[in-house]
Design an enzyme around this catalytic site. Structure first.
Site, mmCIF file in Angstrom:
data_model
loop_
_atom_site.group_PDB
_atom_site.id
_atom_site.type_symbol
_atom_site.label_atom_id
_atom_site.label_comp_id
_atom_site.label_asym_id
_atom_site.label_seq_id
_atom_site.Cartn_x
_atom_site.Cartn_y
_atom_site.Cartn_z
ATOM 1 N N GLU A 246 0.873 -1.175 0.000
ATOM 2 C CA GLU A 246 0.000 0.000 0.000
ATOM 3 C C GLU A 246 0.909 1.223 0.000
ATOM 4 O O GLU A 246 1.557 1.526 1.007
ATOM 5 C CB GLU A 246 -0.904 -0.015 1.228
ATOM 6 C CG GLU A 246 -1.882 1.142 1.288
ATOM 7 C CD GLU A 246 -2.664 1.150 2.592
ATOM 8 O OE1 GLU A 246 -2.857 2.256 3.140
ATOM 9 O OE2 GLU A 246 -3.063 0.071 3.061
ATOM 10 N N CYS A 280 -1.798 9.529 2.434
ATOM 11 C CA CYS A 280 -1.442 9.069 1.086
ATOM 12 C C CYS A 280 -2.492 9.448 0.057
ATOM 13 O O CYS A 280 -2.203 9.491 -1.140
ATOM 14 C CB CYS A 280 -1.188 7.571 1.083
ATOM 15 S SG CYS A 280 -2.508 6.586 1.793
#
Length: 489
Positions: A246, A280
């Protein structure tokens, strides 16, 4: 002073590697000191986990869940204490870290539900028996945690891994070791058996040793694209190991229509600057339609961003955001801002270091519309770039012009444009009239391209924590009524 900061095989031991400390990014006050794990200690933790795996995997799901739910209860009871630790280590305001710990609590029930829905057991009756589906744990999972959500994001790997029957060796970011230590102590209090969860502290060398251990069966990683690519290279030629990456994003928010200007500004602020831009999914690019409405939005966006309250984690009243993770990170952002200006970007709001030797920085807004060859990078902080466009085709092309593919958003009342984005946008998260930073743990979370390797986390974390086992079953064996050609019995 240094202390027993590693948890290996149910014992707190001191790292035998080099010592280091972490400081509050804003005040530079030392908040934690410890020693790195050596390569030998990494192997001790992995070997202990390997020995613990069979018993944990055969512990009933009910008993595993009981321990994990005790952990959730302890999180709830220690919410403020853990939130203060996260705030001191990251400089995030207390209001935000309280929500982080609450997300850790909620993750348990969501992960239990995901386990049953995504990786449970099913049986289909057949005329001569049954076809069944079960899921088995991988074994020893190495979990690498990031610094931006040092409690919530590793928790999103650890909890589903343990529910499925895996054991875990956890290496947090070297910038947030205190949060990891405090969290693991709650697992210990919850009654997790020895070596089912092990904690290793350290930097790059510790991480490399963990990823290379012959005892691990998988790596679950949340962090930067550069580190994710490094892990991918390390595990090249090891298809027997599950790898879930991720990573980051260079995310675009397309602003097509502006009806309520302050509502759009609020959404853009939340998308670009919450957590000091250290999510993110933050909007690194604002793609704004040309015209008077877009001009007015930009002016108002600059005004609101300039007036954002930035300060210490425990200030009263609470600030909107604290600092970035370190002075080094702040300096890198200031350098990135200057590099963009040198390339031709027009500074609309200049990022400044608000205190000497501090990670407190103000937001930066740059117009890069006329600048060719802007670096396709994730500037992990409160820095966003504006692009202007004339038609939606151009906006979509700009949004997709990145090696990343984590999130993209649209501001417009026109559902037809959103439906088009759902088809043409290259991103794992596509939001409509919602902040890019908004996500649900009851949905998958992840991206494509340089943002991940098709192993979405959150609700889909259950998928990479267990592998499917299909069976054809019959309690009795009997000769079929009709034999295949060529067989005589």
């Amino acid at each position: 002073m240094s202390h027993a900061n590693l948890w290996i095989d149910g014992n707190w031991v001191q790292g035998q590697g080099k010592s280091w400390n972490t400081c509050n990014p804003v005040s530079q006050q030392v908040v934690w000191q410890g020693n790195e794990a050596t390569a030998q200690q990494v192997e001790q933790a992995c070997e202990a986990a390997r020995q613990a795996f069979p018993q944990w995997a055969t512990t009933s799901l009910t008993d595993r869940i009981a321990i994990i739910e005790r952990f959730a209860l302890l999180l709830e009871q220690n919410k403020e204490a853990l939130a203060k630790i996260i705030s001191q280590e990251t400089s995030k305001p207390l209001w935000e870290t309280l929500t982080e710990v609450q997300s850790m609590v909620a993750k348990v029930a969501i992960s239990i539900r995901a386990y049953h829905q995504r990786t449970g057991k099913s049986i289909t009756e057949m005329a001569d028996g049954a076809a069944s589906l079960r899921h088995r744990p991988h074994g020893v999972m190495a979990v690498f945690g990031p610094y931006n959500f040092p409690g919530h994001l590793p928790n999103g790997h650890i909890v589903p891994a343990l529910i499925a029957g895996n054991v875990v060796v956890f290496k947090p970011s070297e910038l947030t070791p205190w949060t990891a230590e405090a969290t693991v102590k709650l697992w210990q209090q919850a009654g997790l058996p020895n070596a089912v969860l092990n904690l290793l502290q350290g930097s790059r060398e510790t991480g490399i040793a963990l990823a290379q251990s012959e005892h691990i069966d998988g790596v679950l990683f949340t962090g930067s694209a550069s580190t994710g690519y490094q892990l991918h290279r390390q595990l090249a030629g090891a298809p027997e190991k599950i790898l879930a990456l991720e990573m980051g994003g260079n995310n675009a928010l397309i602003i097509e229509d502006i009806d309520d200007i302050d509502a759009v500004v609020h959404l853009a602020i939340q998308s670009a600057f919450i957590s000091a831009g250290q999510r993110c999914t933050c909007a690194r690019r604002l793609i704004i339609k040309n015209g008077q409405a877009g001009d007015a939005f930009i002016q108002r966006f600059i005004e609101v961003a300039r007036d954002l309250v930035i300060g210490d984690w425990d200030a009263e009243p609470q600030p909107f955001m604290g600092g970035v993770i370190s002075v080094k990170a702040a300096e890198a952002l200031l350098k990135a801002q200057q590099n963009l200006i040198d390339l031709g970007a027009r500074s609309l709001l200049e990022m400044k270091q608000l205190r000497e030797n501090s990670a407190l920085v103000s937001p930066a807004i740059l117009d890069v519309t006329a600048v060719p060859d802007i670096p396709d990078e994730e500037y992990f902080g409160p820095l966003t770039c504006i692009y202007r466009y004339d038609d939606f085709d151009e906006a979509l092309k700009l949004a997709n012009s990145t090696r990343f593919g984590l999130s993209v958003g649209l501001v417009s009342p026109k559902r037809a444009l959103f439906e088009r984005m759902l088809i043409e946008a290259r991103a794992g998260i596509v939001n409509w009239n919602k902040p890019l930073t908004g996500a649900s743990s009851a949905a998958p979370f992840g991206g494509v391209g340089a943002s991940g390797n098709h192993r979405a986390s959150a609700f889909y974390a259950a998928d990479y924590c267990a592998w499917p086992m299909a069976s054809l079953e019959s309690e009795q064996l009997s000769l079929p009524e009709k034999l295949s050609p060529g067989i005589v019995l």
